[in-house]
Every structure is written in C-alpha cells, then in structure tokens.
Design an enzyme around this catalytic site. Structure first.
Site, PDB file in Angstrom:
ATOM      1  NE  ARG A  93      42.846  31.849  37.091  1.00 47.74           N
ATOM      2  CZ  ARG A  93      42.755  33.127  37.470  1.00 47.74           C
ATOM      3  NH1 ARG A  93      43.831  33.761  37.892  1.00 47.74           N
ATOM      4  NH2 ARG A  93      41.600  33.753  37.422  1.00 47.74           N
ATOM      5  CD  GLN A 191      42.925  41.033  41.827  1.00 46.62           C
ATOM      6  OE1 GLN A 191      42.092  41.814  42.277  1.00 46.62           O
ATOM      7  NE2 GLN A 191      42.643  40.153  40.890  1.00 46.62           N
ATOM      8  CG  ASP A 238      44.932  38.188  32.028  1.00 50.14           C
ATOM      9  OD1 ASP A 238      45.568  37.374  32.718  1.00 50.14           O
ATOM     10  OD2 ASP A 238      44.453  39.240  32.488  1.00 50.14           O
ATOM     11  CG  ASN A 248      43.492  43.204  31.994  1.00 48.64           C
ATOM     12  OD1 ASN A 248      44.368  42.377  32.250  1.00 48.64           O
ATOM     13  ND2 ASN A 248      43.379  44.335  32.655  1.00 48.64           N
ATOM     14  CE  LYS A 249      39.413  41.447  38.928  1.00 50.35           C
ATOM     15  NZ  LYS A 249      39.062  40.230  39.668  1.00 50.35           N
TER      16      LYS A 249
END
Length: 392
Positions: A93, A191, A238, A248-249
């Site tokens: 990823r 999540q 991340d 990040n998300k």
C-alpha cells in the site's frame, strides 16, 4: 485488560504460515486469513485484511516467513528471495510507510552476512526487534500525547489508530487518568464503528459513536457529545511530512478544519515523521476502487442508477490546521517536527505526576464490556480477497 485487535498478526513457525485476523469482517465474525508465502502476506495487506499498524506487523512476519523459507538456499539465492519479498511487502500500500521502513531495517541487518545461516538469523532477529520497538514506541507516543491533554479529556478521534490508540489508553491508565472518547463511524468501511469503538469498550473506555457528518456539529456544540464539550481532536497519522503536513484516513482534513474554526486543538500522533517526505505533496495518496464507495460492508448502499464515485483513501491536512504533533520522542510544533530526530529517545521514559483525576462516570454509564465477549465461531481460511469491505 487487552483488546482482541492488539495481537492480530501471528507467525506460526510450526505450520510455516502467517495468520492475520480479518478486520474486514470483525467483529461480526472472528476469521483468520492464512498466508503461506510473503506474496500472500502482501496481498492481505493490499486487500485490507489488516491496516493501520497491522501492515507493519504483517511485514515483519512476512519477512520472517521469507527467511524461514530461504534457510536451505545458497546465500545468493536466499538474499535474492528476501529482496523480492521485501519489495513486495514494502509496496503493498503506497501511503502507509510502516512496511517500507520495517523492511528496509530488516534487510539492512543481513547485509554483511557471509552465510545463509547468518542471513536468516540476522533477518529473524531484526524482524523481532522491529516489532518490539514499534510497540514500545507506541507507548512512548501515548505518553507524549497524554501530556497535551487536560486531566480527564473528552476527545474526538477518526478512523482506527491501532497501536497508537492502545499506547494512549495504556499511558492514561498508568497515569491514573480517564479519557472519554467520541469516535466517528469512518465510512465507507466503518473502521471507527467496528474497530475503534469495539476495542475501546473492550478496554473499559467510555465511547460515544457519531457519523462522519456529525464532526463539525460535535465540535461546535456547547452541549458537546457524551458528557460535555470536546476538548481536542486526536488522530493517528499514516505519515507526517517534514513540513508538518498530516496524512491520514480521508475525513481527517474536514475534522481538522472544523476544529480550527471552533478553537478546538487538533493533535496528530505518529511514531516519527517521514524523512522521505519533505512536504505533504511528496506523499502518494492511494486511490482505491470507486466501487467501494457504492457499498457498505458488501451491501449496496447507493442507488442502482449511480455508477460514478471517487475514493481517495487518505487526505493531507496542512500544518496550519495542526496544533501539535506527538511522536515517540515528544511533542512538536508542526513546522519543527523534524526536531524529533534530534530529541532524546528516552525523554519520555518516566511519566510526570498525574493531574487530579476528574471522574465523570455515573450509574447511567454502562460498565465496560468483558473482552471475552466475542462471536462463538472462529474460522481459519487461506488468503482470499473475496471478503467484503475492509478498514483502511
């Protein structure tokens, strides 16, 4: 207390496989994906069987598996096999840099090996060390983050922080402090609803779930969420670039902007900033299959007439919207986050005296869920990407 997801990647040396808890279906079902090769481990990372800190644990286990499978090869062939496995795991990823950094450290450990036995031993030792050091860094990171928060904070979080979340909960526990949590659902894979909120309840934490669209309302409301107004937005990252941009998300940027608008601090947690990313623009943002937006956990949620969608899995929050960045070596202003590398790694070894504990729980608040409360069926199966949905 421990949470089910704290140990969700297991190397079974006797069977010669890596078992990965399938977070795409957790907690509705407890299923373990069995990966028999490093390529299968990488495929599990790519298809989001695991995510957040999970890819790092999977990468260390995958490299261990590669080393075990190379034990009988000539040195040159063994080194080639480890290099191929490493490249596959590191690039599974593109936005999550944890596997990349873990693989680089593990491969470097065997660089001077003169025999296959030495190479395998160095790889196994390094993989164990990377895994252990990351878990220990997560606790130091939790201590650093806790130092930014009031005595009994009420914080809004987004997505799934994994080891960083566990580190913050553990740091609060050892300091005798309580945290009240507000968690977003985190669509399209939920999540926050499935992983974050579930794990927090297993750990005895008070948590209120909201939809992603409620974030700004929650931050602006004087009544607040749960037992009162939100004290801070706290998320994992991340990646953090050297200019203080937080990756990040997707959805983190919106929360940071709303927090700034309503004078609520936003703190980002990361083990260390990324030396390879001078700015946020240097981070590759993963675009996932837009069809994933049309479904929720394998069930069509959009009208059958809708065919077009867009799904960047991450977004970039500029430094101006970030109040402070916590790392395993302290907390830093976004523009000075590179100072992490010059900071004393032992600076957070001791917890300062805890502020007075301000308890909020009342008899109306439910008691923590017992961590053993799980579905009865636990399944093990070979890797397959057919399972629906998957957390970032």
């Amino acid at each position: 207390m421990t949470a089910t997801l704290e140990n969700s990647v297991v190397l079974d040396e006797n069977a010669g496989v890596v078992r990965i808890l399938d977070r795409r279906v957790f907690p509705a079902r407890i299923e373990w994906v069995t990966a028999e090769t490093p390529d299968a481990v990488a495929a599990a990372i790519r298809d989001m069987v695991t995510q957040s800190s999970g890819p790092l644990y999977a990468a260390t286990a995958g490299m261990t598996l590669a080393a075990l499978q190379a034990r009988d090869l000539p040195l040159r062939d063994a080194r080639t096999a480890l290099g191929v496995a490493g490249r596959t795991l590191a690039t599974a990823r593109p936005t999550n840099a944890h596997p990349r950094d873990a693989v680089a450290t593990i491969l470097a450990a065997g660089r001077d090996a003169d025999t296959t036995t030495e190479l395998v031993t160095a790889t196994l030792d390094s993989a164990r060390t990377v895994d252990r050091d990351y878990r220990e860094a997560a606790l130091r990171l939790g201590r650093a983050t806790l130092s930014l928060l009031p005595a009994a904070p009420r914080i809004l979080t987004h997505c799934w922080a994994d080891a960083y979340l566990f580190g913050l909960v553990a740091a609060a526990a050892e300091a005798g402090r309580e945290i009240e949590w507000i968690a977003t659902e985190t669509r399209p894979y939920l999540q926050g609803a499935r992983l974050t909120a579930h794990s927090l309840r297993e750990l005895g934490q008070q948590v209120t779930l909201i939809t992603d669209g409620m974030g700004a309302a929650a931050l602006s409301s004087p009544r607040g969420v749960g037992t009162g107004p939100i004290d801070a937005v706290v998320t994992a990252a991340d990646r953090v670039s050297l200019d203080g941009s937080v990756v990040n998300k997707v959805g983190t940027l919106a929360l940071a902007a709303a927090a700034s608008a309503f004078d609520v601090p936003y703190y980002a947690m990361v083990e260390a900033p990324d030396r390879a990313a001078p700015t946020g623009a240097d981070v590759v943002i993963e675009d996932r299959d837009p069809a994933e937006v049309l479904d929720v956990l394998g069930h069509r949620s959009a009208s059958p007439l809708v065919t077009d969608a867009w799904y960047p899995a991450f977004d970039v929050t500029p430094a101006r919207l970030v109040t402070r960045i916590a790392t395993s070596r302290g907390t830093f202003e976004p523009a000075r986050v590179a100072d992490h590398f010059a900071a004393d790694p032992e600076a957070l070894a001791e917890i300062p005296s805890a502020p007075p504990l301000r308890r909020r729980r009342t008899p109306a608040v439910p008691v923590p869920v017992n961590a053993s409360t799980q579905p009865d069926t636990v399944a093990f199966h070979p890797f397959s990407n057919d399972s629906s949905g998957g957390p970032e």
